[in-house]
Scaffold this motif. Structure first.
Motif, short mmCIF file in Angstrom:
data_model
loop_
_atom_site.label_atom_id
_atom_site.label_comp_id
_atom_site.label_asym_id
_atom_site.label_seq_id
_atom_site.Cartn_x
_atom_site.Cartn_y
_atom_site.Cartn_z
N ILE A 302 -3.80 -3.85 -11.50
CA ILE A 302 -2.36 -3.69 -11.68
C ILE A 302 -1.99 -2.29 -12.17
CG2 ILE A 302 -0.34 -4.49 -12.94
CD1 ILE A 302 -0.95 -6.86 -11.81
N PHE A 303 -2.88 -1.69 -12.94
CA PHE A 303 -2.62 -0.36 -13.46
C PHE A 303 -2.28 0.61 -12.34
CE2 PHE A 303 -4.09 3.92 -14.49
CZ PHE A 303 -3.41 4.16 -15.67
N LEU A 305 -1.18 -0.17 -9.31
CA LEU A 305 -0.19 -0.66 -8.34
C LEU A 305 1.03 0.27 -8.20
CD1 LEU A 305 0.59 -2.95 -6.36
CD2 LEU A 305 1.71 -4.09 -8.28
N PRO A 306 1.71 0.61 -9.30
CA PRO A 306 2.90 1.48 -9.14
C PRO A 306 2.54 2.82 -8.50
CG PRO A 306 2.71 0.72 -11.43
CD PRO A 306 1.47 0.27 -10.72
N LEU A 307 1.42 3.37 -8.92
CA LEU A 307 0.97 4.65 -8.42
C LEU A 307 0.75 4.63 -6.91
CD1 LEU A 307 -0.17 7.44 -8.87
CD2 LEU A 307 -2.34 6.40 -9.49
N ALA A 310 4.02 3.76 -4.89
CA ALA A 310 4.98 4.86 -4.97
C ALA A 310 4.53 6.04 -4.11
CB ALA A 310 5.16 5.31 -6.42
N SER A 311 3.21 6.31 -4.06
CA SER A 311 2.73 7.44 -3.26
C SER A 311 3.03 7.24 -1.78
CB SER A 311 1.23 7.64 -3.47
OG SER A 311 0.97 7.97 -4.82
N VAL A 359 -6.82 10.83 -7.59
CA VAL A 359 -6.80 9.59 -8.37
C VAL A 359 -8.18 8.97 -8.58
CG1 VAL A 359 -4.45 8.95 -7.80
CG2 VAL A 359 -6.32 8.12 -6.38
N MET A 379 -5.45 4.64 -1.21
CA MET A 379 -4.53 5.79 -1.24
C MET A 379 -4.44 6.46 0.12
SD MET A 379 -2.42 7.53 -3.03
CE MET A 379 -2.53 7.97 -4.76
#
Lengths: 434, 434
Positions: A302-303, A305-307, A310-311, A359, A379
């Motif tokens: 989950i850490f 997920l936003p990253l 969003a990318s 990342v 990614m």
């Protein structure tokens, strides 16, 4: 005496430029503005009124008496007059029409009957015409008689008796020529023109491309109907750029000044897209719900997920923005999709690999090598897919005759988000559970 | 004979409009293009060359011999010439300068010394001047002699002996006046002007505002240095609109055509922002990591995560887009922040409540009344906060003299995302654990 918001007295002077007077008046109450405007000669009133913003024009009109409005409208330039007339209520229009002279009535009727955002809607009838068999001397004499009424005489239009456009002639050439020279010998017999139902943006681009002051507007039989001047074209380009820009932020159309627009107008322009995008984002939710077991087993996922999502959205927004603008300025056409897709694949691939490297360190640090592998490979694929979606959406929209700018950053982000969720957790399921 | 991509032979005709010839040539190899261009008279070459895109100009120049380049440059309009000269390599510049006549050399030196994107950089020295004590007849005679060289003589500039600008006079007024009338009586003695270091965008807006063909450019002592014409102003506005537009997609500057830009150029324009935003999005990750226990206890919360944070980002992008454009067109100024903030509070509050109603049903259905309460109240606050961030960012950037358009949709989304994560899980912690 009128006061602006800061309490400063506003005084206006008929010698000032009408655009400046209009600007000063827009700062104060429309009733007060009209009182000040009233004190000026009616020609100045008409000129100033043409520079006032549409919404304020409407409010100011409510403070006028019928004879005042009639006098003002009669003095205005033909295109401004048609614009104002279009914005009046039906009662106001009916009240006004009989008071106008026949010519002006006909003119208004003609100019207001064209569809919005076409050449017809922004053209003016203030142009001068000549016949091909006139001499330069006679032509200048005729222009001298007609000049004060016409918006531009720097280029005049040469017509046959049935109003077919056969050429244009520059004032400079008439002045420089020997007086007995025929207009036919001086004119450009292959002039640039636009059709009356052409989009206003394409007309503006024609003016910009050929660096001309005005473009003649003709019907299918090449009869001259009006001209679009460079200043109205510039306004049209600005309007379209603003429209595209706001659409890119998933914003509905706002035709008036943001400074003066009402709360309800602003609310309406935004709520539709926001609610529509809710349903787009629900997809991401369903994606997550589907992978709940994977997430519960590896909560560290989950850490990232936003990253990750969003990318994908960011790369997609970049690609979409670039294509929306390129399609709007005509730099790229819809048939260029294939070529652009190939290039985007290379660019986005390189972007994805760079981002993956950026990342993967964090991945090792927060979750170990397995998580790092999942994050890095996700990614690359998410950035690639997000970019290809963002870049293709404007083309797809334009194929279906929709405005490419509808491919707003928020829309692209929503689609890329949902795709990103599925890609990320699918890769995680495969890598972490086999 | 040259062939375009589709294998069609391209033929060009000196009678075609230079803009059309330039467009046809841009479709083929620069070497081939130069061969075709060579066959035309040098005046036509120069005109066509002025319409060719900067990057293609550079490539085409490499195929020219020195005498060819000199002849071409000599024939070009002063502003186009300075532009081309600026793009030459230092060796090419040194090679070229001695071959040019003294006047042209001086002209280039003057025009190329101004900072980019200022009035000085886009002005031309092709204008005509008059003295105030001339008669209309003498003035017309002088213009007749000078006209063919000047870019526009429709408005001429009236100077004192020391070149101080004291007025402008329209060609129409000179022609309509009695021949013995003095220029001083015919001129507008309070002309609109720009200073040489004014931003090109503000100069373009001046031209648009006053509906004029060109604006005179002066130094601090009001000495005339050049004029900016409406077509160059239109180009400048387009350029700035494109720049703002791309920036809104978190895209670096791309000055050339997207169709022809290299893969590496495109990569560079995008990677910086993408990587910077990674760090922004890590914040969201840390937010989530902080609330891992809450999430593990109520895994259903995750379903609404993308929806809630995206809604904040979307509302923020809308607000940012609106303000970026309003600041760019001058509709709103930085001192209007307070007023705008109050209005945004009302609009965003209404938007948040509507969105909360839209999702509360789904909240009840997927997680029961407690979750619904958390989701609905989070939605209101997230939309409100996202909107206020989005609308304030452009103002903050402009206060620090940065381009408001840097407040791109992706940047606003990243900030709103991280804020949204914290708001959502904080509310969840309070409601679900007390």
């Amino acid at each position: 005496m009128a006061f602006d918001e800061a309490g400063m007295a506003i005084t206006i002077d008929a010698e000032d430029h009408p655009a400046d007077i209009a600007h000063a008046l827009s700062e104060i109450d429309p009733g007060e503005a009209w009182k000040l405007l009233c004190a000026l000669p009616v020609e100045v009133q008409a000129e100033v009124f043409g520079y006032i913003e549409p919404e304020l024009q409407e409010e100011t009109i409510e403070h006028m008496t019928r004879p005042q409005l009639t006098a003002l409208i009669t003095e205005m330039k033909a295109d401004d007059r048609a614009d104002v007339f279009n914005r009046l209520s039906e009662e106001q229009q009916e009240m006004l029409l009989p008071a106008l002279a026949h010519v002006e009535r006909e003119n208004i009727r003609k100019l207001s009957s064209y569809e919005e955002a076409t050449a017809g809607a922004i053209m003016t009838s203030d142009y001068a015409t000549l016949r091909a068999d006139m001499t330069a001397k006679d032509a200048i004499a005729q222009l001298r008689r007609e000049a004060p009424d016409k918006e531009t005489i720097y280029r005049t239009y040469v017509l046959k008796d049935d109003r077919e456009l056969i050429g244009t002639v520059r004032l400079t050439d008439l002045i420089l020529a020997p007086p007995s020279r025929k207009v036919a010998d001086l004119m450009d017999d292959d002039p640039v023109y636009a059709f009356v139902d052409d989009d206003q943006e394409s007309v503006a681009r024609t003016i910009a491309k050929y660096d001309i002051l005005a473009v003649p507007v003709v019907d299918a039989q090449h009869h001259l109907l009006g001209i679009v001047t460079h200043d109205d074209a510039m306004d049209a380009l600005e309007e379209e750029a603003t429209e595209d820009f706001l659409r890119l932020g998933a914003h509905g159309e706002i035709t008036e000044s943001v400074r003066t627009a009402g709360i309800i107008t602003l609310y309406r322009a935004r709520i539709v897209w926001l609610v529509l995008l809710v349903f787009g984002n629900l997809l991401s939710g369903f994606g997550i719900a589907y992978f709940e077991d994977t997430i519960a087993a590896h909560i560290a996922l989950i850490f990232f997920l936003p990253l990750l999502i969003a990318s994908g959205g960011n790369a997609g927004s970049q690609a979409a923005t670039l294509m929306v603008r390129a399609l709007a300025t005509g730099d790229v056409r819809s048939r260029d999709w294939g070529r652009m897709l190939g290039r985007e694949f290379l660019v986005a691939g390189a972007l994805g690999i760079t981002m993956a490297l950026a990342v993967s360190g964090i991945g090792v640090f927060r979750g170990g090598p397995d998580i790092a592998l999942v994050v890095a490979s996700s990614m690359i694929i998410i950035v690639l897919v997000g970019s290809l979606i963002g870049m293709s959406l404007p083309f797809i929209l334009s194929r279906f005759n929709m405005d490419p700018a509808t491919a707003s950053a928020p829309l692209v982000t929503s689609i890329a988000d949902a795709t990103g969720v599925v890609i990320y957790f699918s890769i995680a399921s495969v890598v972490l559970f086999t």
